[in-house]
Design an enzyme around this catalytic site. Structure first.
Site, PDB file in Angstrom:
ATOM      1  N   ASP A  93       0.611  -1.285   0.150  1.00 14.66           N
ATOM      2  CA  ASP A  93       0.185   0.045   0.113  1.00 14.66           C
ATOM      3  C   ASP A  93       0.767   1.231   0.114  1.00 14.66           C
ATOM      4  O   ASP A  93       0.508   2.384   0.465  1.00 14.66           O
ATOM      5  CB  ASP A  93      -1.161   0.064   1.099  1.00 14.66           C
ATOM      6  CG  ASP A  93      -0.371  -0.073   2.506  1.00 14.66           C
ATOM      7  OD1 ASP A  93       1.168  -0.287   2.637  1.00 14.66           O
ATOM      8  OD2 ASP A  93      -0.793   0.245   3.643  1.00 14.66           O
ATOM      9  N   LYS A 153       2.679   5.225  15.926  1.00 12.82           N
ATOM     10  CA  LYS A 153       1.854   6.461  16.221  1.00 12.82           C
ATOM     11  C   LYS A 153       1.974   7.234  17.748  1.00 12.82           C
ATOM     12  O   LYS A 153       1.244   7.431  18.320  1.00 12.82           O
ATOM     13  CB  LYS A 153       0.566   5.943  16.131  1.00 12.82           C
ATOM     14  CG  LYS A 153       0.072   5.267  14.829  1.00 12.82           C
ATOM     15  CD  LYS A 153      -1.189   4.993  14.599  1.00 12.82           C
ATOM     16  CE  LYS A 153      -1.392   4.376  13.180  1.00 12.82           C
ATOM     17  NZ  LYS A 153      -2.075   3.388  13.113  1.00 12.82           N
ATOM     18  N   ASP A 159       1.722   6.705   1.352  1.00 11.68           N
ATOM     19  CA  ASP A 159       0.951   5.653   1.564  1.00 11.68           C
ATOM     20  C   ASP A 159      -0.356   5.648   0.583  1.00 11.68           C
ATOM     21  O   ASP A 159      -1.188   6.849   0.840  1.00 11.68           O
ATOM     22  CB  ASP A 159       0.673   5.939   3.133  1.00 11.68           C
ATOM     23  CG  ASP A 159      -0.376   4.538   3.287  1.00 11.68           C
ATOM     24  OD1 ASP A 159      -1.253   4.316   2.980  1.00 11.68           O
ATOM     25  OD2 ASP A 159      -0.141   3.879   4.763  1.00 11.68           O
TER      26      ASP A 159
END
Length: 173
Positions: free
Chosen positions: A4, A55, A111
């Site tokens: 991706d 994250k 992405d």
């Protein structure tokens, strides 16, 4: 290679970097403006991976996992015969052993896992083609800007196609 992402990457340079360091794993990293949406790769100045921060809520860096890896065969010995996340289970172990390095991606990266990001990634790719292989893009009446079009495409009279458009095989417009 994660499926991706879209990017420009120098495979030969990456392989040489991996071999020179006798790394067990080498990971491509790219810099982003908003690292809190990604997993951040924290390294030494020489590129040795110290840790991964998924994250992050507080800034720890802006170099993220670009989803492209070179792995030595020995990595297979680290994987148990059960469902395993290489990024969450195996990579931290290799980094802890000091055998993982990060290689900075110098070019576009996107992405493309979401439709809006796929459109942005396509635009980056078409810009890259325009800079490196302009003859691969379509030109002529009705073509405006960067257009990648299969040679089998049939355009009708009065069509206007552009900017940052890709048209696949056997389309009739």
């Amino acid at each position: 290679l994660n499926s991706d992402v879209i990017c420009e990457f120098p495979l030969e340079e990456l392989l040489a970097f991996h071999r020179e360091r006798e790394a067990e794993a080498t990971i491509f990293v790219t810099r982003v403006e908003e690292p809190s949406k990604f997993g951040v790769v924290v390294t030494t100045e020489s590129g040795q991976v110290q840790r991964f921060v998924e994250k992050p809520k507080e800034y720890v860096g802006n170099r993220i996992n670009a989803g492209i890896y070179v792995l030595s065969n020995s990595v297979l010995d680290r994987i148990e015969p059960k469902p395993t996340s290489i990024e969450k289970e195996i990579f931290p172990s290799i980094a802890k052993d000091g055998r993982m390095f990060a290689f900075d991606l110098k070019g576009f990266w996107q992405d493309v896992g979401q439709p809006k990001d796929f459109i942005t990634g396509s635009a980056y790719y078409l810009t890259h083609l325009d800079e490196t292989e302009p003859a691969s893009l379509a030109h002529g009446p009705g073509i405006v800007g960067r257009v990648l079009m299969d040679e089998s495409v049939k355009l009708g009279d009065g069509c206007l196609i552009g900017l940052n458009v890709t048209i696949g095989a056997n389309c009739v417009i």
